[in-house]
Design a protein around this motif. Structure first.
Motif, PDB file in Angstrom:
ATOM      1  N   MET A   1       8.710 -11.831   9.660  1.00 38.34           N
ATOM      2  CA  MET A   1       9.664 -11.864   8.265  1.00 38.34           C
ATOM      3  C   MET A   1       8.695 -10.562   7.438  1.00 38.34           C
ATOM      4  SD  MET A   1      10.857 -14.057   5.515  1.00 38.34           S
ATOM      5  CE  MET A   1      12.779 -14.168   6.303  1.00 38.34           C
ATOM      6  N   ASP A   2       7.617 -11.179   7.382  1.00 38.20           N
ATOM      7  CA  ASP A   2       6.451  -9.883   6.753  1.00 38.20           C
ATOM      8  C   ASP A   2       5.590  -8.984   7.812  1.00 38.20           C
ATOM      9  OD1 ASP A   2       6.776 -11.264   3.980  1.00 38.20           O
ATOM     10  OD2 ASP A   2       5.499 -13.519   5.389  1.00 38.20           O
ATOM     11  N   GLU A   3       6.390  -8.521   8.693  1.00 36.60           N
ATOM     12  CA  GLU A   3       5.857  -7.282   9.661  1.00 36.60           C
ATOM     13  C   GLU A   3       5.376  -6.215   8.827  1.00 36.60           C
ATOM     14  OE1 GLU A   3       8.641  -8.596  10.188  1.00 36.60           O
ATOM     15  OE2 GLU A   3       8.531 -10.049  11.497  1.00 36.60           O
ATOM     16  N   ASP A   4       6.617  -6.025   7.592  1.00 36.06           N
ATOM     17  CA  ASP A   4       5.267  -4.932   6.517  1.00 36.06           C
ATOM     18  C   ASP A   4       4.659  -5.256   6.595  1.00 36.06           C
ATOM     19  OD1 ASP A   4       6.794  -6.959   5.347  1.00 36.06           O
ATOM     20  OD2 ASP A   4       6.701  -5.534   3.025  1.00 36.06           O
ATOM     21  N   LEU A   5       3.761  -6.327   6.290  1.00 36.92           N
ATOM     22  CA  LEU A   5       2.491  -6.321   5.655  1.00 36.92           C
ATOM     23  C   LEU A   5       0.743  -5.662   6.593  1.00 36.92           C
ATOM     24  CD1 LEU A   5       2.301  -9.994   4.274  1.00 36.92           C
ATOM     25  CD2 LEU A   5       2.387  -7.504   2.746  1.00 36.92           C
ATOM     26  N   GLU A   6       1.525  -5.937   7.170  1.00 37.83           N
ATOM     27  CA  GLU A   6       0.842  -5.615   9.092  1.00 37.83           C
ATOM     28  C   GLU A   6       0.626  -4.016   8.797  1.00 37.83           C
ATOM     29  OE1 GLU A   6      -1.157  -7.820  10.557  1.00 37.83           O
ATOM     30  OE2 GLU A   6       0.208  -9.635   9.784  1.00 37.83           O
ATOM     31  N   GLN A   7       1.712  -3.585   8.286  1.00 34.18           N
ATOM     32  CA  GLN A   7       1.117  -1.614   7.970  1.00 34.18           C
ATOM     33  C   GLN A   7       0.772  -1.306   7.265  1.00 34.18           C
ATOM     34  OE1 GLN A   7       1.763  -0.329  11.755  1.00 34.18           O
ATOM     35  NE2 GLN A   7       2.830  -2.776  12.275  1.00 34.18           N
ATOM     36  N   MET A   8       0.389  -1.933   6.203  1.00 31.76           N
ATOM     37  CA  MET A   8      -0.411  -1.180   4.757  1.00 31.76           C
ATOM     38  C   MET A   8      -1.146  -1.292   4.780  1.00 31.76           C
ATOM     39  SD  MET A   8       1.830  -3.743   2.186  1.00 31.76           S
ATOM     40  CE  MET A   8       4.272  -3.478   1.888  1.00 31.76           C
ATOM     41  N   THR A   9      -1.805  -0.142   3.761  1.00 30.97           N
ATOM     42  CA  THR A   9      -3.593  -0.391   4.434  1.00 30.97           C
ATOM     43  C   THR A   9      -3.723  -1.424   2.739  1.00 30.97           C
ATOM     44  OG1 THR A   9      -3.185   1.022   2.344  1.00 30.97           O
ATOM     45  CG2 THR A   9      -3.153   2.286   4.103  1.00 30.97           C
ATOM     46  N   ALA A  44      13.851 -10.224  -6.008  1.00 30.72           N
ATOM     47  CA  ALA A  44      13.548  -8.654  -6.122  1.00 30.72           C
ATOM     48  C   ALA A  44      12.647  -7.868  -5.608  1.00 30.72           C
ATOM     49  CB  ALA A  44      14.641  -8.316  -7.209  1.00 30.72           C
ATOM     50  N   LEU A  45      11.808  -9.166  -5.883  1.00 24.59           N
ATOM     51  CA  LEU A  45       9.948  -8.798  -5.086  1.00 24.59           C
ATOM     52  C   LEU A  45      10.013  -9.347  -3.973  1.00 24.59           C
ATOM     53  CD1 LEU A  45       7.918 -10.087  -8.077  1.00 24.59           C
ATOM     54  CD2 LEU A  45       8.524  -8.143  -8.190  1.00 24.59           C
ATOM     55  N   LEU A  46      10.852  -9.381  -3.003  1.00 24.47           N
ATOM     56  CA  LEU A  46      10.711  -9.182  -1.768  1.00 24.47           C
ATOM     57  C   LEU A  46      11.082  -8.364  -1.088  1.00 24.47           C
ATOM     58  CD1 LEU A  46      12.196 -12.853  -1.127  1.00 24.47           C
ATOM     59  CD2 LEU A  46       9.706 -12.250  -0.585  1.00 24.47           C
ATOM     60  N   PRO A  47      10.911  -7.886   0.207  1.00 29.88           N
ATOM     61  CA  PRO A  47      10.777  -6.574   0.556  1.00 29.88           C
ATOM     62  C   PRO A  47      12.821  -6.691   0.832  1.00 29.88           C
ATOM     63  CG  PRO A  47       9.700  -7.531   2.333  1.00 29.88           C
ATOM     64  CD  PRO A  47       9.202  -8.278   0.753  1.00 29.88           C
TER      65      PRO A  47
END
Length: 89
Positions: A1-9, A44-47
């Motif tokens: 669910m929070d995989e997007d965080l892994e790609q963030m700088t 709404a702050l959630l991706p």
């Protein structure tokens, strides 16, 4: 669910943290009649973009919950200031 965080700088993560903190603080700092509202802006702050429709209790049950919540404020914040300010749409 929070995989997007892994790609963030690091910089992107810091921006995300600051955005989330602003949202949490707005929610935390709600006072008076604003304590009683549905808060889709916080979610709404959630991706993930969903707009969950809450199950709404019937009036008598809903009001029991409101009373219980208000009593919990007396227990958890007994010295908080009180207001008689009417609700204003």
């Amino acid at each position: 669910m929070d995989e997007d965080l892994e790609q963030m700088t690091r910089a992107e993560l810091l921006l995300e943290i600051k955005k989330l903190r602003r949202g949490i603080r707005r929610h935390r700092d709600a006072t008076g009649h604003d304590l009683c509202w549905h808060h889709p802006a916080l979610w709404a702050l959630l991706p993930e973009k969903t707009d969950p429709i809450p199950a709404v209790p019937e009036w008598p049950v809903f009001l029991q919950g409101c009373i219980r919540y208000r009593r919990s404020l007396d227990e958890q914040a007994p010295s908080a200031p009180r207001t008689n300010e009417p609700y204003d749409e």
